[in-house]
Design an enzyme around this catalytic site. Structure first.
Site, PDB file in Angstrom:
ATOM      1  N   THR A   1      95.810 -30.918  58.807  1.00  0.00           N
ATOM      2  CA  THR A   1      94.568 -30.197  58.529  1.00  0.00           C
ATOM      3  C   THR A   1      93.380 -30.764  59.308  1.00  0.00           C
ATOM      4  OG1 THR A   1      94.233 -31.601  56.585  1.00  0.00           O
ATOM      5  CG2 THR A   1      95.280 -29.462  56.228  1.00  0.00           C
TER       6      THR A   1
ATOM      7  N   HIS B   1      89.643 -35.198  59.809  1.00  0.00           N
ATOM      8  CA  HIS B   1      90.670 -34.802  58.844  1.00  0.00           C
ATOM      9  C   HIS B   1      90.006 -34.086  57.672  1.00  0.00           C
ATOM     10  CE1 HIS B   1      94.050 -35.007  56.056  1.00  0.00           C
ATOM     11  NE2 HIS B   1      94.813 -35.295  57.095  1.00  0.00           N
ATOM     12  N   HIS B   2      90.680 -33.061  57.170  1.00  0.00           N
ATOM     13  CA  HIS B   2      90.105 -32.249  56.090  1.00  0.00           C
ATOM     14  C   HIS B   2      89.848 -33.071  54.827  1.00  0.00           C
ATOM     15  CE1 HIS B   2      88.826 -28.653  54.244  1.00  0.00           C
ATOM     16  NE2 HIS B   2      89.647 -27.809  54.833  1.00  0.00           N
ATOM     17  N   SER B   3      90.534 -34.210  54.690  1.00  0.00           N
ATOM     18  CA  SER B   3      90.308 -35.043  53.513  1.00  0.00           C
ATOM     19  C   SER B   3      88.921 -35.691  53.542  1.00  0.00           C
ATOM     20  CB  SER B   3      91.378 -36.129  53.410  1.00  0.00           C
ATOM     21  OG  SER B   3      91.347 -36.974  54.546  1.00  0.00           O
TER      22      SER B   3
ATOM     23  N   ASN C   1      85.270 -32.268  49.687  1.00  0.00           N
ATOM     24  CA  ASN C   1      85.625 -30.859  49.788  1.00  0.00           C
ATOM     25  C   ASN C   1      85.159 -30.133  48.540  1.00  0.00           C
ATOM     26  OD1 ASN C   1      87.749 -30.319  52.218  1.00  0.00           O
ATOM     27  ND2 ASN C   1      87.842 -32.435  51.511  1.00  0.00           N
TER      28      ASN C   1
END
Length: 487
Positions: free
Chosen positions: A47, A159-161, A339
């Site tokens: 991601t 990174h999406h995290s 997020n």
């Protein structure tokens, strides 16, 4: 990372830099933990969030390096890596990398002649598909020089995290300035000191964080139970109706879209292809207004029209397109990290040939989904999902995401001209992750232009150039609605 006036938020004139990093959690949320771990079991679920800036000239390299160094002082997360707790007991903890090396994360290259923007996009795509070194902070940036007319490209992936799309825009604004000239004496602070966090310490920190959350969670549960009991006593019929309504909403949210997807787009793989579209924001607004919809409605309708054209070009009958869309849950007071979005899924009306009717149908569907009481169902289920074995969680998530042919995202961008180390940013193309879906399209508005980045899975979309042509033709058809109304 700014050389001039910081732009967080972009509308602010004076920014309290001490508040920029406030609220960043040291422990990943359950949802972020799932994203971080699943890709180890299923590489298709990687991601990365990628932003590609097109610059009118190469920025001053020393200023660019200094800007990144400055930003790592202001936002310590830039220097942090994720440390897994011992035995996997708990969520990863963010810790300052004791060997943080800016030269590792920020790179520079020059394209061989002759080169154009497509060559730069290939480099960006390769950067995006490279897995992160999980022992280091999960981000990377590159300056690409050698484009025609002296232009350059700056690309950054995270990174999406670390953050979602809106948060990524907030982080990017640290690099941006409202003027080309340097700003002397910017507020600064010392970089966060290195941390040698062990897996055992990470486990202990996660446990402490969970213990601290417990009273609030218990309070919420007790308070909710008391409120429910009172409401039931006062209005039993109304309370029962609300419970049934939420249950029905939950069923609609978790049920896959009533569309089977295109057999032509069924395959999935690791190959990716980047394409771009652009359209004037006033032109897209006029088209949306002509069809009594929003900019997002017109944008999604254009994507669906492109899907239909692609199928017709290849002689394949198209049905409704199963698609997903993130709904922004981020508030103005939320920090850039983390997020904060919910996901909705629905059958996109690609079979509707009339663009006005297609926009109207999209609008009706999206407005209904935004009002669903169970919109946050995935977030509520995240604590349970994150405790599943990683391979099981990844298999489940992949089974859900591969059922989507399209994901579409729309992120507010920067409305004023901005610079990167002296170079003016002409375009800002976003490329969202495509974890299991065939196509991920993301729109960011930049100084009056809608910049659309399209991330294709090449196992599904086997003729990407044709697909992009079909999207462009559909977008032109949508824009024509506004021109006809204004004539």
């Amino acid at each position: 990372m700014a050389d001039g006036d910081p732009l967080i938020p972009p509308s602010a004139v004076d920014v309290d830099l001490s508040a920029v990093a406030a609220g960043w959690n040291r422990t990943m949320s359950d949802f972020e933990t799932g994203m971080w771990r699943m890709e180890e079991a299923q590489p298709q679920l990687r991601t990365p969030i990628v932003a590609v800036d097109v610059l009118d000239r190469p920025p001053n390299w020393n200023r660019l390096v200094q800007a990144h160094e400055w930003a790592s002082h202001i936002v310590p997360r830039i220097r942090m890596r994720a440390v897994e707790p011992a035995f996997g007991l708990g969520n990863p903890v963010w810790s300052v990398d004791p060997e943080f090396d800016l030269d590792y994360h920020l790179r520079r290259m020059r394209l061989p002649e002759p080169a154009d923007f497509d060559h730069a996009l290939r480099i960006c795509r390769h950067l995006a598909t490279e897995p992160f070194d999980r022992a280091r902070p999960p981000w990377a940036a590159m300056l690409i020089e050698g484009l025609p007319d002296g232009r350059a490209v700056y690309v950054v992936k995270t990174h999406h995290s670390m953050t979602d799309g809106m948060g990524g825009i907030g982080l990017m604004t640290l690099l941006h300035s409202r003027r080309a000239e340097p700003t002397p004496d910017k507020p600064d602070r010392l970089p966060a000191p290195p941390e040698h966090l062990s897996t055992l310490t990470a486990m202990r920190q996660d446990m402490i964080a969970e213990i601290r959350k417990a009273p609030g969670r218990i309070g919420d549960l007790v308070g909710g139970a008391v409120r429910a009991a009172v409401a039931t006593a006062i209005n039993p019929v109304g309370a029962a109706t609300e419970v049934v309504g939420y249950a029905n909403s939950l069923r609609r949210i978790v049920t896959p879209p009533p569309a089977t997807g295109s057999p032509m787009l069924r395959s999935r793989g690791l190959g990716r292809w980047f394409g771009v579209l652009e359209v004037g924001l006033p032109e897209l607004k006029a088209a949306a207004h002509a069809a009594r919809g929003s900019v997002n409605d017109a944008y999604v309708a254009a994507l669906l029209g492109g899907f239909a054209r692609y199928h017709r070009e290849l002689g394949v009958k198209v049905g409704d397109i199963p698609m997903g869309m993130p709904v922004n849950m981020r508030r103005a007071s939320d920090p850039s990290g983390g997020n904060r979005f919910a996901a909705v899924r629905f059958a996109g009306p690609a079979t509707e040939t009339d663009p006005v009717e297609r926009i109207a149908k999209v609008r009706s569907i999206v407005l209904g989904l935004r009002e669903e009481p169970a919109l946050d169902a995935l977030d509520l289920a995240a604590p349970l999902l994150s405790r599943l074995p990683t391979s099981l969680l990844a298999t489940w998530y992949l089974s859900q995401s591969t059922g989507l042919d399209l994901q579409a995202s729309n992120v507010a961008g920067v409305p004023v001209p901005v610079y990167l180390a002296g170079a003016r940013i002409e375009r800002m193309f976003p490329f969202g992750p495509a974890p299991g879906c065939a196509v991920m399209a993301t729109l960011v508005s930049h100084v009056g232009t809608c910049c659309i980045g399209v991330n294709l899975d090449t196992a599904a979309v086997t003729k990407p150039a044709l697909f992009m042509n079909c999207l462009q033709e559909s977008l032109d058809e949508i824009v024509e609605l506004g021109r006809r109304e204004g004539a």
